[in-house]
Structures are given as C-alpha cells and as structure tokens.
Scaffold this motif. Structure first.
Motif, PDB file in Angstrom:
ATOM      1  N   TYR A  33       0.830  -1.213   0.000  1.00  0.00           N
ATOM      2  CA  TYR A  33       0.000   0.000   0.000  1.00  0.00           C
ATOM      3  C   TYR A  33       0.860   1.257   0.000  1.00  0.00           C
ATOM      4  O   TYR A  33       1.873   1.327   0.689  1.00  0.00           O
ATOM      5  CB  TYR A  33      -0.923   0.021   1.221  1.00  0.00           C
ATOM      6  N   ARG A  34       0.445   2.234  -0.752  1.00  0.00           N
ATOM      7  CA  ARG A  34       1.024   3.563  -0.739  1.00  0.00           C
ATOM      8  C   ARG A  34      -0.132   4.567  -0.855  1.00  0.00           C
ATOM      9  O   ARG A  34      -1.137   4.245  -1.486  1.00  0.00           O
ATOM     10  CB  ARG A  34       2.009   3.769  -1.903  1.00  0.00           C
ATOM     11  N   PRO A  35      -0.017   5.759  -0.273  1.00  0.00           N
ATOM     12  CA  PRO A  35       1.154   6.346   0.381  1.00  0.00           C
ATOM     13  C   PRO A  35       1.250   5.983   1.865  1.00  0.00           C
ATOM     14  O   PRO A  35       0.237   5.816   2.545  1.00  0.00           O
ATOM     15  CB  PRO A  35       0.912   7.851   0.212  1.00  0.00           C
ATOM     16  N   LEU A  36       2.494   5.862   2.324  1.00  0.00           N
ATOM     17  CA  LEU A  36       2.781   5.544   3.713  1.00  0.00           C
ATOM     18  C   LEU A  36       3.663   6.628   4.327  1.00  0.00           C
ATOM     19  O   LEU A  36       4.509   7.209   3.655  1.00  0.00           O
ATOM     20  CB  LEU A  36       3.517   4.208   3.824  1.00  0.00           C
ATOM     21  N   GLU A  37       3.459   6.829   5.617  1.00  0.00           N
ATOM     22  CA  GLU A  37       4.317   7.716   6.394  1.00  0.00           C
ATOM     23  C   GLU A  37       4.856   6.909   7.569  1.00  0.00           C
ATOM     24  O   GLU A  37       4.087   6.472   8.421  1.00  0.00           O
ATOM     25  CB  GLU A  37       3.514   8.917   6.896  1.00  0.00           C
ATOM     26  N   LEU A  38       6.165   6.691   7.591  1.00  0.00           N
ATOM     27  CA  LEU A  38       6.788   5.928   8.660  1.00  0.00           C
ATOM     28  C   LEU A  38       7.422   6.895   9.653  1.00  0.00           C
ATOM     29  O   LEU A  38       8.248   7.729   9.265  1.00  0.00           O
ATOM     30  CB  LEU A  38       7.853   4.977   8.112  1.00  0.00           C
ATOM     31  N   LEU A  39       7.034   6.777  10.920  1.00  0.00           N
ATOM     32  CA  LEU A  39       7.581   7.647  11.952  1.00  0.00           C
ATOM     33  C   LEU A  39       8.341   6.809  12.970  1.00  0.00           C
ATOM     34  O   LEU A  39       7.743   6.077  13.759  1.00  0.00           O
ATOM     35  CB  LEU A  39       6.464   8.431  12.648  1.00  0.00           C
ATOM     36  N   PHE A  40       9.659   6.889  12.921  1.00  0.00           N
ATOM     37  CA  PHE A  40      10.507   6.192  13.878  1.00  0.00           C
ATOM     38  C   PHE A  40      10.845   7.160  15.013  1.00  0.00           C
ATOM     39  O   PHE A  40      11.385   8.245  14.772  1.00  0.00           O
ATOM     40  CB  PHE A  40      11.800   5.726  13.207  1.00  0.00           C
ATOM     41  N   ILE A  41      10.533   6.781  16.240  1.00  0.00           N
ATOM     42  CA  ILE A  41      10.833   7.614  17.393  1.00  0.00           C
ATOM     43  C   ILE A  41      11.904   6.918  18.206  1.00  0.00           C
ATOM     44  O   ILE A  41      11.645   5.932  18.910  1.00  0.00           O
ATOM     45  CB  ILE A  41       9.593   7.890  18.262  1.00  0.00           C
ATOM     46  N   ASP A  42      13.134   7.411  18.077  1.00  0.00           N
ATOM     47  CA  ASP A  42      14.260   6.844  18.824  1.00  0.00           C
ATOM     48  C   ASP A  42      14.257   7.457  20.225  1.00  0.00           C
ATOM     49  O   ASP A  42      14.574   8.630  20.400  1.00  0.00           O
ATOM     50  CB  ASP A  42      15.569   7.142  18.102  1.00  0.00           C
ATOM     51  N   ASP A  43      13.923   6.628  21.210  1.00  0.00           N
ATOM     52  CA  ASP A  43      13.783   7.116  22.589  1.00  0.00           C
ATOM     53  C   ASP A  43      15.128   7.074  23.312  1.00  0.00           C
ATOM     54  O   ASP A  43      15.273   6.438  24.351  1.00  0.00           O
ATOM     55  CB  ASP A  43      12.732   6.288  23.326  1.00  0.00           C
ATOM     56  N   CYS A  44      16.104   7.753  22.710  1.00  0.00           N
ATOM     57  CA  CYS A  44      17.456   7.857  23.272  1.00  0.00           C
ATOM     58  C   CYS A  44      18.089   6.476  23.458  1.00  0.00           C
ATOM     59  O   CYS A  44      18.573   6.129  24.546  1.00  0.00           O
ATOM     60  CB  CYS A  44      17.441   8.629  24.596  1.00  0.00           C
ATOM     61  N   SER A  45      18.101   5.686  22.381  1.00  0.00           N
ATOM     62  CA  SER A  45      18.710   4.351  22.422  1.00  0.00           C
ATOM     63  C   SER A  45      20.204   4.468  22.717  1.00  0.00           C
ATOM     64  O   SER A  45      20.869   5.429  22.317  1.00  0.00           O
ATOM     65  CB  SER A  45      18.521   3.638  21.085  1.00  0.00           C
ATOM     66  N   THR A  46      20.735   3.461  23.417  1.00  0.00           N
ATOM     67  CA  THR A  46      22.166   3.427  23.733  1.00  0.00           C
ATOM     68  C   THR A  46      22.921   2.457  22.830  1.00  0.00           C
ATOM     69  O   THR A  46      24.142   2.335  22.943  1.00  0.00           O
ATOM     70  CB  THR A  46      22.380   3.044  25.208  1.00  0.00           C
ATOM     71  N   ASP A  47      22.208   1.750  21.942  1.00  0.00           N
ATOM     72  CA  ASP A  47      22.875   0.892  20.965  1.00  0.00           C
ATOM     73  C   ASP A  47      22.904   1.631  19.629  1.00  0.00           C
ATOM     74  O   ASP A  47      22.786   2.854  19.580  1.00  0.00           O
ATOM     75  CB  ASP A  47      22.178  -0.473  20.871  1.00  0.00           C
ATOM     76  N   ASN A  48      23.022   0.918  18.518  1.00  0.00           N
ATOM     77  CA  ASN A  48      23.108   1.581  17.219  1.00  0.00           C
ATOM     78  C   ASN A  48      21.780   1.567  16.469  1.00  0.00           C
ATOM     79  O   ASN A  48      21.750   1.509  15.234  1.00  0.00           O
ATOM     80  CB  ASN A  48      24.204   0.950  16.365  1.00  0.00           C
ATOM     81  N   SER A  49      20.671   1.622  17.202  1.00  0.00           N
ATOM     82  CA  SER A  49      19.347   1.621  16.569  1.00  0.00           C
ATOM     83  C   SER A  49      19.182   2.772  15.592  1.00  0.00           C
ATOM     84  O   SER A  49      18.638   2.599  14.487  1.00  0.00           O
ATOM     85  CB  SER A  49      18.249   1.696  17.636  1.00  0.00           C
ATOM     86  N   GLN A  50      19.639   3.946  15.982  1.00  0.00           N
ATOM     87  CA  GLN A  50      19.503   5.123  15.127  1.00  0.00           C
ATOM     88  C   GLN A  50      20.226   4.919  13.799  1.00  0.00           C
ATOM     89  O   GLN A  50      19.707   5.229  12.728  1.00  0.00           O
ATOM     90  CB  GLN A  50      20.057   6.356  15.841  1.00  0.00           C
ATOM     91  N   GLU A  51      21.401   4.345  13.852  1.00  0.00           N
ATOM     92  CA  GLU A  51      22.180   4.090  12.633  1.00  0.00           C
ATOM     93  C   GLU A  51      21.483   3.070  11.751  1.00  0.00           C
ATOM     94  O   GLU A  51      21.454   3.207  10.521  1.00  0.00           O
ATOM     95  CB  GLU A  51      23.573   3.595  13.017  1.00  0.00           C
ATOM     96  N   VAL A  52      20.905   2.055  12.371  1.00  0.00           N
ATOM     97  CA  VAL A  52      20.194   1.028  11.614  1.00  0.00           C
ATOM     98  C   VAL A  52      19.016   1.649  10.867  1.00  0.00           C
ATOM     99  O   VAL A  52      18.800   1.376   9.672  1.00  0.00           O
ATOM    100  CB  VAL A  52      19.697  -0.095  12.548  1.00  0.00           C
ATOM    101  N   ILE A  53      18.256   2.483  11.535  1.00  0.00           N
ATOM    102  CA  ILE A  53      17.099   3.127  10.909  1.00  0.00           C
ATOM    103  C   ILE A  53      17.533   3.951   9.704  1.00  0.00           C
ATOM    104  O   ILE A  53      16.953   3.859   8.615  1.00  0.00           O
ATOM    105  CB  ILE A  53      16.363   4.025  11.923  1.00  0.00           C
ATOM    106  N   GLN A  54      18.550   4.751   9.897  1.00  0.00           N
ATOM    107  CA  GLN A  54      19.004   5.636   8.820  1.00  0.00           C
ATOM    108  C   GLN A  54      19.566   4.853   7.646  1.00  0.00           C
ATOM    109  O   GLN A  54      19.303   5.179   6.480  1.00  0.00           O
ATOM    110  CB  GLN A  54      20.031   6.618   9.370  1.00  0.00           C
ATOM    111  N   ASN A  55      20.343   3.814   7.939  1.00  0.00           N
ATOM    112  CA  ASN A  55      20.960   3.031   6.872  1.00  0.00           C
ATOM    113  C   ASN A  55      19.934   2.284   6.035  1.00  0.00           C
ATOM    114  O   ASN A  55      19.964   2.306   4.799  1.00  0.00           O
ATOM    115  CB  ASN A  55      21.971   2.044   7.445  1.00  0.00           C
ATOM    116  N   ILE A  56      19.020   1.592   6.701  1.00  0.00           N
ATOM    117  CA  ILE A  56      18.023   0.795   5.973  1.00  0.00           C
ATOM    118  C   ILE A  56      17.062   1.706   5.229  1.00  0.00           C
ATOM    119  O   ILE A  56      16.694   1.446   4.080  1.00  0.00           O
ATOM    120  CB  ILE A  56      17.258  -0.142   6.928  1.00  0.00           C
ATOM    121  N   SER A  57      16.621   2.774   5.879  1.00  0.00           N
ATOM    122  CA  SER A  57      15.669   3.681   5.243  1.00  0.00           C
ATOM    123  C   SER A  57      16.265   4.308   3.991  1.00  0.00           C
ATOM    124  O   SER A  57      15.577   4.520   2.988  1.00  0.00           O
ATOM    125  CB  SER A  57      15.256   4.775   6.234  1.00  0.00           C
TER     126      SER A  57
END
Length: 332
Positions: A33-57
């Motif tokens: 389905y499109r259109p989609l809006e994906l909202l990732f809310i990084d709640d101050c993760s201490t691992d590399n979650s933020q990097e994973v989101i940015q890289n895959i996206s």
C-alpha cells in the motif's frame, strides 16, 4: 474497489532494538500500500538503533513513502514516544508496529480496503505469537460494534494491543486522546479503550497480519510487581475510568471493575504467595466481582474467588499443574 489515496501513518517507537530492526523495517518497506508515512521515534537508544534506521531507510525508494526519524534527548518511555509519533503524524489513519516485530506485506492494503469499504473508524485483525521455532495463531473475537468490542476488551476476551488496530487519526485529534507521559504500563489499554468509546463503527478482519515476537516463552508467566508498575497501571485505569464516566456516566461501571480483575490476573500465575497477597490489596474494590465475569472461564473465576478467600493452595496447584506444564513445555 479502487482505494483512494489516504495516507497511513505507521508509528514505530524504538529503544535499543538494533537486533530486530532490520526485519521490522524491511516488512514496512515491503508494504503493497502507498502512500505511507513511517515515523521512527528513537527514545534515546544506547545501541546503534539510530544508525540502523538511517541506513536501511536510505536504501529504499522514497516514492510515496515518507520517512520521519525523530529523537528524544533523553529516555522518556513508550508513552512519550507514542505521543511524539502522534504529534508528528499527518496521515488519515494511525497504525503501530513495535520494533521487535514485523507485519505481512499486504497488511496495510487489506486494512485500508476494509476501512474504506465498511466506512469504519477502527479495523482490528488477528495475529501470530512468534516463538523461537514456531508461531501460534491468535484469533480475535468477532464484534458487532465499538461498544461490543469495548466490553469484550474489559472482560479480557479481546486484546487491546495498539498494533492490532488501524484507527482514523481524527479519533485522536477530535477527542484530544493522548498517552500520559511517564505512565508506560497499561498505556495501550487506556488509549485503545478511549478510542473505542468514541468510535462510530468498528470491524474485525480475521487475518493474522502481525507477528509478535515472544523470544522467551517464560515471559508469558512473568509478573511485574514493582511499585512503579502498579502505580502506572493504576493511574491509567483511573484515567480511563474518569474518561468513560464523562462520556457515558455509569454505563461501564461494572465493566471497569471486571477490567481491574483482568489487569491483576498475572499475579495469580506464579507460585509466589506475596503475589497472591498483592492481588487482594490491589484494586480491592473489584474483588467482589471475582465470579461475575461470565465470559471468562470457570477456572479463572474459581482461582480469583479462591484468592479472595485466602485459599492459596489452589493457586499453587494450578501454577504447577497447568502453567508450568502448558507454557513451560508445550510452548517451549
């Protein structure tokens, strides 16, 4: 039926989920389905979650796929993360996916089609409980309307997890429905029941789109007895109770008391006597309804009644004879 171009906002709270994010995000990008809006809310993760989101996206085409990556400067908890998602969402519908889980490729398409064809404010669906080596199909009950769904939910016969429902965003905005920041236990219960109380139409689609990851089977019988846990759940219950009283008066009074019994039921699936004592002290006003929830099994009602009467031997017998056997062996 040709679907109109209504935007669906998918809110994904993230906290230290780098090991499961790849599979989760891939399932979102593969949505038909499109259109989609994906909202990732990084709640101050201490691992590399933020990097994973940015890289895959960044690896996927952004045509009719809006991606918003939002950050908290400090860890605020899931209630605040959900609010951040809602405050930044622009879609016609809201859907939630936890960072540990995944959804089937046609999930959003099927849910939006059902919502549009039936002119529904809320569309619910079935799900899979996913273990390390197998999955169990978890079926939601059929419902006639939002009132029916709300009563079933309060009686423990229907799940209130937010990821089981596609909801019109207008229900949140028109009724000023938000999570209470800091109250991170029972927050989904409080909000989902508020949404049902103001919805005009709800339908249930009996397809298991969502795969909820249960890494440790023993977690099915784990109980949280901390003061913080009880404080947050209690406040969310009373917040819901006040909201329903303002909306409907005393219509749901008995159901609220039964809900309190449902909430504290996990205290009776342990061998710890202190949990039984805690059960009697938490929401004591609800204990007299121990046998009144007729949609629950006789077994559960009997155990609640036995606890109210201090017959703890029966609770222990149930734990070792049923809980340890069923959840410790069969679902291992």
């Amino acid at each position: 039926m040709v679907l109109s171009k209504q935007v669906v906002s998918i809110i994904i709270p993230v906290y230290n989920a780098s090991q499961t994010l790849y599979e989760c995000i891939n399932s979102l990008h593969k949505q038909t389905y499109r259109p989609l809006e994906l909202l990732f809310i990084d709640d101050c993760s201490t691992d590399n979650s933020q990097e994973v989101i940015q890289n895959i996206s960044g690896q996927h085409s952004l045509e009719e796929l809006s991606i918003k990556i939002l950050h908290h400067g400090f860890n605020k908890g899931v209630a605040a993360a959900r609010n951040t998602g809602l405050d930044n969402a622009t879609g016609d519908y809201i859907y939630y996916v936890d960072a540990d889980d995944k959804i089937d490729n046609d999930t959003i398409e099927c849910l939006v089609k059902e919502a549009q064809e039936k002119d529904a404010d809320i569309v619910g669906h079935d799900w899979f409980l996913t273990f390390n080596s197998n999955e169990r199909y978890m079926k939601q009950p059929s419902v006639e309307n939002p009132d029916d769904a709300l009563k079933r939910m309060m009686c423990g016969r229907m799940k209130w997890n937010l990821w089981l429902y596609l909801v019109k965003r207008s229900l949140y905005e028109d009724n000023k429905i938000r999570f209470v920041e800091g109250w991170n236990m029972g927050e989904d219960m409080m909000v989902m029941m508020k949404l049902l109380s103001v919805a005009n139409k709800m339908v249930m689609l009996h397809k298991p789109f969502y795969h909820y990851r249960q890494v440790n089977p023993e977690a099915l019988t784990r109980t949280s007895q901390s003061e913080a846990h009880i404080f947050q759940v209690t406040n969310n219950i009373y917040e819901l109770e006040q909201f329903l009283q303002l909306q409907e008066g005393k219509k749901y009074t008995k159901y609220i008391e039964i809900l309190k019994l449902v909430i504290k039921w996990p205290l009776l699936i342990t061998a710890d006597k202190e949990c039984y004592i805690q059960w009697r002290k938490w929401f004591p006003e609800a204990n007299r309804y121990a046998f009144d929830n007729e949609v629950q099994s006789f077994r559960i009602r009997l155990l609640q009644y036995a606890t109210m009467k201090g017959q703890y031997w029966l609770i222990r017998l149930h734990y070792y004879g049923v809980i340890k056997l069923v959840y410790g062996v069969i679902y291992r």
